[in-house]
Design a protein around this motif. Sequence first.
Motif, PDB file in Angstrom:
ATOM      1  N   LYS A  42      15.664  48.863 -17.391  1.00  0.00           N
ATOM      2  CA  LYS A  42      14.931  47.698 -16.891  1.00  0.00           C
ATOM      3  C   LYS A  42      14.571  47.822 -15.411  1.00  0.00           C
ATOM      4  O   LYS A  42      13.780  47.053 -14.903  1.00  0.00           O
ATOM      5  CB  LYS A  42      15.747  46.433 -17.117  1.00  0.00           C
ATOM      6  N   GLU A  59      10.350  49.135  -6.048  1.00  0.00           N
ATOM      7  CA  GLU A  59       9.540  48.104  -5.391  1.00  0.00           C
ATOM      8  C   GLU A  59       8.077  48.329  -5.738  1.00  0.00           C
ATOM      9  O   GLU A  59       7.572  49.443  -5.624  1.00  0.00           O
ATOM     10  CB  GLU A  59       9.733  48.181  -3.868  1.00  0.00           C
ATOM     11  N   VAL A  76      12.380  42.656  -4.834  1.00  0.00           N
ATOM     12  CA  VAL A  76      13.635  43.339  -5.124  1.00  0.00           C
ATOM     13  C   VAL A  76      14.703  42.280  -5.380  1.00  0.00           C
ATOM     14  O   VAL A  76      14.803  41.303  -4.639  1.00  0.00           O
ATOM     15  CB  VAL A  76      14.028  44.256  -3.949  1.00  0.00           C
ATOM     16  N   GLY A  77      15.449  42.442  -6.453  1.00  0.00           N
ATOM     17  CA  GLY A  77      16.484  41.479  -6.793  1.00  0.00           C
ATOM     18  C   GLY A  77      16.053  40.499  -7.870  1.00  0.00           C
ATOM     19  O   GLY A  77      16.886  39.884  -8.507  1.00  0.00           O
ATOM     20  N   GLN A  78      14.746  40.349  -8.092  1.00  0.00           N
ATOM     21  CA  GLN A  78      14.306  39.434  -9.143  1.00  0.00           C
ATOM     22  C   GLN A  78      14.392  40.096 -10.509  1.00  0.00           C
ATOM     23  O   GLN A  78      14.143  41.287 -10.637  1.00  0.00           O
ATOM     24  CB  GLN A  78      12.854  39.005  -8.902  1.00  0.00           C
ATOM     25  N   GLU A  79      14.710  39.277 -11.500  1.00  0.00           N
ATOM     26  CA  GLU A  79      14.722  39.786 -12.874  1.00  0.00           C
ATOM     27  C   GLU A  79      13.729  38.977 -13.699  1.00  0.00           C
ATOM     28  O   GLU A  79      13.666  37.766 -13.596  1.00  0.00           O
ATOM     29  CB  GLU A  79      16.116  39.670 -13.486  1.00  0.00           C
ATOM     30  N   LEU A  95      13.408  43.532 -20.360  1.00  0.00           N
ATOM     31  CA  LEU A  95      13.576  42.989 -19.019  1.00  0.00           C
ATOM     32  C   LEU A  95      12.970  43.902 -17.960  1.00  0.00           C
ATOM     33  O   LEU A  95      12.747  45.090 -18.196  1.00  0.00           O
ATOM     34  CB  LEU A  95      15.071  42.804 -18.712  1.00  0.00           C
ATOM     35  N   GLU A 119      13.669  44.482 -13.691  1.00  0.00           N
ATOM     36  CA  GLU A 119      14.368  44.061 -12.477  1.00  0.00           C
ATOM     37  C   GLU A 119      14.007  45.035 -11.372  1.00  0.00           C
ATOM     38  O   GLU A 119      14.132  46.246 -11.543  1.00  0.00           O
ATOM     39  CB  GLU A 119      15.880  44.023 -12.703  1.00  0.00           C
ATOM     40  N   ASP A 170      15.897  48.479  -4.955  1.00  0.00           N
ATOM     41  CA  ASP A 170      15.576  49.518  -3.971  1.00  0.00           C
ATOM     42  C   ASP A 170      16.531  50.696  -4.131  1.00  0.00           C
ATOM     43  O   ASP A 170      16.568  51.590  -3.309  1.00  0.00           O
ATOM     44  CB  ASP A 170      15.589  48.960  -2.540  1.00  0.00           C
ATOM     45  N   GLN A 181      18.723  54.044  -9.751  1.00  0.00           N
ATOM     46  CA  GLN A 181      18.531  53.172 -10.909  1.00  0.00           C
ATOM     47  C   GLN A 181      17.082  53.192 -11.402  1.00  0.00           C
ATOM     48  O   GLN A 181      16.827  53.259 -12.590  1.00  0.00           O
ATOM     49  CB  GLN A 181      18.946  51.743 -10.567  1.00  0.00           C
ATOM     50  N   ARG A 220      13.730  35.184 -14.389  1.00  0.00           N
ATOM     51  CA  ARG A 220      15.058  34.668 -14.670  1.00  0.00           C
ATOM     52  C   ARG A 220      15.430  33.651 -13.598  1.00  0.00           C
ATOM     53  O   ARG A 220      15.276  33.910 -12.401  1.00  0.00           O
ATOM     54  CB  ARG A 220      16.101  35.787 -14.675  1.00  0.00           C
ATOM     55  N   LEU A 244      20.078  38.454  -1.018  1.00  0.00           N
ATOM     56  CA  LEU A 244      18.625  38.400  -1.162  1.00  0.00           C
ATOM     57  C   LEU A 244      18.057  39.518  -2.019  1.00  0.00           C
ATOM     58  O   LEU A 244      16.904  39.482  -2.398  1.00  0.00           O
ATOM     59  CB  LEU A 244      17.973  38.467   0.227  1.00  0.00           C
ATOM     60  N   ARG A 245      18.844  40.545  -2.307  1.00  0.00           N
ATOM     61  CA  ARG A 245      18.277  41.727  -2.954  1.00  0.00           C
ATOM     62  C   ARG A 245      18.878  42.021  -4.316  1.00  0.00           C
ATOM     63  O   ARG A 245      18.580  43.041  -4.911  1.00  0.00           O
ATOM     64  CB  ARG A 245      18.461  42.964  -2.050  1.00  0.00           C
ATOM     65  N   HIS A 246      19.735  41.168  -4.819  1.00  0.00           N
ATOM     66  CA  HIS A 246      20.311  41.380  -6.153  1.00  0.00           C
ATOM     67  C   HIS A 246      19.943  40.206  -7.047  1.00  0.00           C
ATOM     68  O   HIS A 246      19.792  39.093  -6.579  1.00  0.00           O
ATOM     69  CB  HIS A 246      21.831  41.517  -6.084  1.00  0.00           C
ATOM     70  N   SER A 247      19.789  40.490  -8.350  1.00  0.00           N
ATOM     71  CA  SER A 247      19.342  39.425  -9.243  1.00  0.00           C
ATOM     72  C   SER A 247      20.476  38.489  -9.626  1.00  0.00           C
ATOM     73  O   SER A 247      20.254  37.399 -10.090  1.00  0.00           O
ATOM     74  CB  SER A 247      18.716  40.017 -10.501  1.00  0.00           C
TER      75      SER A 247
END
Lengths: 434, 329
Positions: free
Chosen positions: A15, A19, A295-298, A324, A326, A329, A333, B59, B82-85
């Motif tokens: 997933k 960026e 970055v960080g949004q899923e 999904l 996600e 950075d 991954q 999400r 701020l950088r992890h879901s």
Amino acid sequence: MSGNPDFTLTIDQNKYLPEGGQEVHAVVTVEAGGAPAGGATRSTAAAEVIIIDTSGSMDYPPAKMSSAIKAAQTAVDALRDGVHFAVVSGSARARMVYPAGEQLVAADAGTRREAKAALDQVRAAGGTAIGTWLRLADRLFAPHQDGIRHAILLTDGKNQHESPEQLDATLAACTGRFVCDCRGVGTDWDVAELRKVASALLGSVDIVAHPNDLVTDFQAMTEAAMGKAVADVVLRVWIPQTARLRFVKQVMPAVEDLTAKRVDAGPRAGDYPIGAWGEESRDYHLCVEVSPGNVGQELRAAWVKLVLPGSGGEEQVLATGNVLAEWTDDEAQSTRINPRVAHYTGQAELAVAIQEGLAARKDGDFDTATTRLGRAVALAHESGNDAIASLLGKVVDVEDPATGTVRLKKNVDKADEMSLDTRSSKTVRTRKEG
Amino acid sequence: MGAPKTRERTCPACDVPVYPGEDFCEACGHRLGATVAACTACGATAISADGYCDHCGLRQPAGGDHVEIDARAAAGVSDRGLRHSRNEDAMALTDAGEGVAAVVCDGVSSSSRPEDASRTAADTGAAALAELLAAGTAPKAATRTALTRAAEAVAALAGDDGPHAAAAEPPSCTYVSALTHDGSVTVGWVGDSRAYWLSAGGGARLTDDDSWAGEMVAAGVLSEAEAQAHPNAHVITAWLGADADEPDPHVTTFTPDGPGVVLVCSDGLWNYLPEPAELASAVPDAVSEPLTAARSLTRLALDAGGRDNITVVVIPFSSPVHPTLEQAE
């Protein structure tokens, strides 16, 4: 409907996107377990139409006609009691072989005996207009839309007595009305044409080069049809408002692009027909293009549901899964490629390389043919698709399978070339899977 | 396709239909949550039961994204950053004997279900500390036993995953606990989450990281700054999880000579503020305002980039003779 088999839907993907990444890939595995207790295969209504080519060419050699009759008789024997069936003969127009009137009859010892006797009277004469055969099958299936609807179509020649447009119009009219497995006997038929028919009607296509093999093939097809427990399953795919579904492909047991078969199914969702199911498992490859996130949004890039539309409008959701996305950075991954996505991307490329290579060979463009078939050899070797590798070995001399270094063979048996073309889209699962 | 019909909502717990205006499911009592939650990205009000926007797919923030504990005797803040879901850190605070016990755990992102690992470890560790202290166990022994129990609980999480779990690493996390007692503080840890002593005079770091960087510094190969700048800096060398070695807890006791606070935190904070003196000067009033201090430190980490989950627990320690903790309920 009383009890469906247990369906499971599993999503396999990486997933993580870098960026700005937009392309999300996933392999969706749909698996139907055994029929529920009591045996749904006995209670599910089923209808079967057997269509055999009776054009004049079926007598050259005569073994073709006699083997086709024998194969159809075997298929009749494989029908279980109560299945509604008919036998159709096809030439420039379609005729009822059994029963006499335009309808299906329930299989029992008596009707099976009568049908086999009627087949003994079939004689080869006339031309080939496959569309007219399908139109008759469609009329026969019309009163039986609630259960499994399956046809077997056997031909030995090209569709000469109607235009491609007429055939296309017929296919459009018959899509979703029944499933049709197509077989070409001998080497005078057109692979692309028959593949188009099978593809539109969600069936398989294969070559039976030698008439003697028809009996076992028809038996296997009929038995598989009798094993189906549920008809007209659809894969419903929801995607976000700003996303675009690039493709939906069946990738196992064979590559079949479903993208153009979409039927709208509510806001942001589309249905892709995946036909009738018995105890079996198939894989699909989905690709969604999403708007890049932070970055960080899923994101739920696709919501996949296995849906059984009911005849009365009461549909059932059999299983669901999420594709999904996600953003990260962490390059470790985002650069990890899912092995099954990679494998099926290779299998789809393999089918295209074979089809393009054979087309180039036919057109006399031997450089392109060598390059494309060489690429196919390398892909088949790498993925462990031994069946395809062995078919390729009959068309090219392989110097190095790893790099795909090949030479075109001078003399290629027509049946070998057509077998390779017909079976080019047959895939294997990844080697590591147990 | 049938005509579109009004979407019927069902209880996310038991699937029985529920109706607008109901706060709880009539059948099973599950709390149904706000009926008109709006998507944090596109503002659409249709959010699926599993937490994704029906319109744009994003999400929605989960319950653990920002958590605060205010226990008067101590306070903690845990934030997604701020950088992890999602927030894969966890913290737990409890009374233990005459003092307070705090546990902070940081789920290992590359493992499966890291948030379950950290939650399980923190809860198990804190509960064990309270129980052992009540039974009269000595602080160092209690710290060691609690850590061992947390390790066992995390290891037991492996195997609960689906058919594709074999390829993934089992759930794992770091662990650090701090226990105040008799004018001293006993800390125990595995991994790179830290405990500090902060006071007007500056303070001290109480833990040594189980990390590549920590080992390089301990071996005298690199300076602290050089090691932390290296790409391998955050590779941890010990953790709790089914794939970890038998836990070898580090346990140490520190006796302050004046008032101050014990800070227990994940690397989401100390990445930005590694030095005890920097931390201490950032929150001069931490002794009297632990929650404010925990919030301020979290805010500093967010403002500095918030690249990781941030968890900060602050335990005031006014004097060895009259611990503030006696005021706790």
